[in-house]
Design an enzyme around this catalytic site. Structure first.
Site, short mmCIF file in Angstrom:
data_model
loop_
_atom_site.label_atom_id
_atom_site.label_comp_id
_atom_site.label_asym_id
_atom_site.label_seq_id
_atom_site.Cartn_x
_atom_site.Cartn_y
_atom_site.Cartn_z
N ASP A 148 8.72 52.50 13.15
CA ASP A 148 9.52 53.70 12.91
C ASP A 148 10.52 53.45 11.81
O ASP A 148 10.64 54.23 10.87
CB ASP A 148 10.30 54.07 14.18
CG ASP A 148 9.41 54.66 15.23
OD1 ASP A 148 9.63 54.40 16.41
OD2 ASP A 148 8.48 55.38 14.83
N ASP A 169 0.11 59.12 14.99
CA ASP A 169 1.05 58.67 16.01
C ASP A 169 1.07 59.65 17.17
O ASP A 169 1.00 59.28 18.34
CB ASP A 169 2.44 58.58 15.38
CG ASP A 169 3.34 57.69 16.18
OD1 ASP A 169 4.56 57.87 16.09
OD2 ASP A 169 2.83 56.83 16.91
#
Lengths: 232, 457
Positions: B375, B268
């Site tokens: 997330d 990420d």
């Protein structure tokens, strides 16, 4: 009661929630470090020796107390800087949250976290079947644990206020008093299961700390009377 | 388990979440041009000033201003902006705390009560190496290999989505998203309900079940992809994130799960911040085109007002700021579990966290902060795994929870400082992992010993 405190006083203002969680975080880190030390000590020592283990445990507890207070101090420093930032941000030059409120919230954060860690496994076990004190231990285990936890949470709150106040005004004796009180309370828990030895002093200390914090926060006997009278 | 073969390609598209604060380079509507530019400049100045002086954690700066450089600003509006931003700064953090907390609570509650999700019934085909090996080294190797496979699948998916987006194959993307959310809403809910009912020994007949699931799924589809009350949409997004997280918890073997969590936060980080990262390209493309990102992939905490809603009033007070940050990243993630469900689509989207402001003069700004669904999912996976496998039970779970929240706080703080797309995963997951392992191994014996002697610290 601690949750009640949380809901009524903190949950409204998002800033306070952040401070609360950060406070809990700091407590957690202090716990982590102290358990690290204890763990190392235990591993390095002889597991068969009862007395040594007990001694190490006591040492671990004291060390943890000291670390907690150290982290409270660090948190205070952080909050000071944050307040300066907030003041710079706001348009009329005063911060949206005062240092006393922060002290209170930080104290609650510490208290909640320590209470949670002390109680929650107990609560989970309490759901299951079992008998309290089956091996000859006290039957009041759950009750006393609950009371002790509650008093500890409140104490942390008050200590937070006192501590921050002491740091603000540079009164070292206040800070020392907080540390000593913490040590006494933890030490008194060594008297368990002789509950008289631990619960009673803790409650007395809590009352003293409550009164002190109240006075420091600007309250007085008059305010108290007025508050009570107005309500009824 | 329901097994049915599905020949459609199971593609996974990992969505990387990032919180990004996008600066709108192009003002949405030409008529606001001047006012916008002026206000942009003003806000830019205001923000710069603020930034210089503050380290306040609550300054999630609303406007990203790519100032056009026109230094026209009435100080009144500026101050107003500042105050509003300040007031809303902490609010944004809380607006994200609440859904993340809710998702985690749902996941932990399910893990603790429903046995199904902690039983090992096979693995995804994306993690082909088993962890039942005799030696530690072998197990480690297997989990690393699993991770590599998973991450490469994710990368492929991401690049695929970026390409699709670049070449404007919107229909395809929309169809894909709809299909995946369809599957999530119906199939997983069915399984979940089945297991919950089994656990509590509640009987339910098929017609009732059918009606319930049909209603749930249909309303969910409408809410997520079309319009609906904001809270309902948020609730649905939380639920599908929780469902997806539960699936992950069940089907990922232990060590692989932890290694994957670590690897994905590194990915990420790289995908969002590196100049050639796919996520970043996606964000920039979306920004150029000034488009909103697919609604099914991100969680938004406030209503997104369209451009037409605000009235500019350039003359009197300063224009309404309509900042439409269109850079959002959507990624879909489709997975199929090993015993063959057809397609699991998991939608995770990178999160551009950007406050979307449509300001009507003195009206309240509807600033929202956006977080990608991925997330949510990975945070919940972490906490759920902690709840499932930690022997310290609640302490570890609680510690991971606090760690993740603090990580989120810090990420949002960085967002306010940097004002561009930021990955939401790395900090939180790092904290979470550190706290999980340390609490499990270090704190637990300490607390257990303390509790058995009833000592208090």
């Amino acid at each position: 009661p601690a949750f009640g405190l949380f809901i009524f006083t903190i949950a409204r203002d998002p800033l306070r929630i952040i401070i609360l969680i950060a406070g809990a975080f700091f407590w957690l880190v202090s716990l982590l470090l102290s358990s690290l030390i204890w763990f190392i000590a235990v591993k390095a020592s002889d597991p068969q020796d009862e007395r040594l283990q007990k001694g190490l445990l006591i040492f671990g507890v004291m060390f943890s107390v000291l670390l907690q207070e150290a982290f409270r101090f660090l948190y205070y420093k952080l909050l000071r800087k944050a307040i300066e930032g907030l003041v710079a941000l706001s348009e009329d030059g005063c911060s949206p949250i005062s240092i006393q409120q922060m002290a209170y919230v930080a104290g609650v954060g510490f208290g909640l976290m320590s209470g949670a860690f002390s109680m929650i496994n107990l609560l989970a076990d309490a759901l299951g079947p079992g008998t309290v004190g089956i091996h000859g231990d006290s039957q009041l285990y759950f009750l006393t644990s609950a009371f002790m936890t509650m008093v500890l949470i409140f104490l942390h709150t008050f200590w937070g206020i006192l501590f921050f106040h002491g740091c603000e005004h540079r009164r070292w004796w206040e800070i020392a008093a907080v540390v000593i009180m913490h040590l006494i309370v933890s030490g008194s828990s060594f008297c368990n299961p002789l509950y008289v030895g631990s619960l009673v002093p803790s409650y007395l200390l809590m009352a003293a700390a409550a009164a002190w914090a109240y006075l420091l926060s600007g309250g007085s006997a008059q305010n108290l009377r007025r508050f009570l009278l107005c309500k009824c | 388990m329901i097994t049915f073969m599905n020949n459609s390609d199971s593609e996974e598209e990992p969505c990387n979440e990032r919180t990004s604060l996008m600066s709108a380079e192009s003002p949405p509507v030409p008529s606001y041009q001047d006012g916008l530019q002026a206000s942009e400049a003003g806000e830019a100045q205001a923000h710069r000033k603020r930034r210089a002086g503050s380290r306040g954690p609550n300054n999630i700066a609303g406007g990203e201003m790519s100032g056009s450089g026109v230094p026209v600003r009435e100080s009144a509006l500026e101050n107003e902006e500042e105050e509003l931003t300040l007031k809303y700064g902490a609010k944004h953090v809380i607006m994200l705390f609440v859904p993340v907390t809710l998702c985690m609570i749902v996941v932990v509650a399910t893990i603790k009560s429903v046995r199904f999700y902690t039983e090992k019934n096979g693995q995804l085909i994306y993690t082909p190496f088993s962890e039942d090996t005799p030696s530690v080294g072998q197990r480690l190797l297997n989990s690393v290999l699993n991770t590599i496979i998973m991450i490469s699948v994710i990368i492929v998916m991401t690049v695929f989505l970026v390409l699709l987006y670049k070449y404007r194959c919107y229909k395809f993307i929309h169809g894909w998203l709809i299909l995946s959310s369809l599957m999530l809403l119906f199939l997983f809910t069915y399984i979940y309900l089945g297991e919950v009912l089994k656990t509590y020994n509640v009987a339910m007949d098929y017609p009732t079940l059918f009606i319930v699931i049909w209603n749930f799924g249909a309303v969910g589809m409408i809410c997520i992809h079309w319009k609906g009350p904001l809270q309902l949409q948020q609730a649905y997004l939380i639920m599908i994130s929780a469902l997806m997280a539960l699936v992950f918890i069940k089907y990922l073997p232990e060590w692989s799960a932890w290694v994957i969590l670590g690897a994905i936060s590194i990915y990420d980080l790289m995908a969002v911040l590196c100049p050639k990262g796919p996520l970043r390209m996606l964000v920039e493309t979306a920004q150029e085109r000034n488009e909103p990102i697919f609604p099914a992939l991100i969680y938004s905490s406030a209503m997104m007002w369209t451009v037409g809603m605000a009235k500019p009033d350039t003359a009197a007070r300063g224009p309404s700021q309509q900042r439409w940050d269109a850079a959002e990243d959507g990624r879909e993630h489709l997975r199929s579990p090993s015993h063959a469900e057809s397609q699991m689509s998991e939608t995770r989207s990178p999160v551009p966290t950007r406050p979307v402001t449509s300001l009507e003069e003195l009206e309240e700004e509807e600033r929202g902060v956006k977080l990608g669904l991925g997330d949510f999912i990975f945070y919940s996976v972490l906490v759920g795994k902690a709840a499932a496998t930690a022997s310290g039970d609640w302490n570890t779970t609680l510690a991971c929870f606090v760690a993740i929240l603090i990580g989120l706080c810090l990420t949002l703080l960085l967002l306010a400082v940097f004002k561009k797309a930021l990955p939401a995963l790395p900090i939180s997951i790092t904290f979470g992992l550190i706290f999980y392992f340390s609490t499990d191994n270090l704190v637990r014996p300490f607390m257990d010993t303390l509790a058995s002697h009833q000592l208090y610290i």
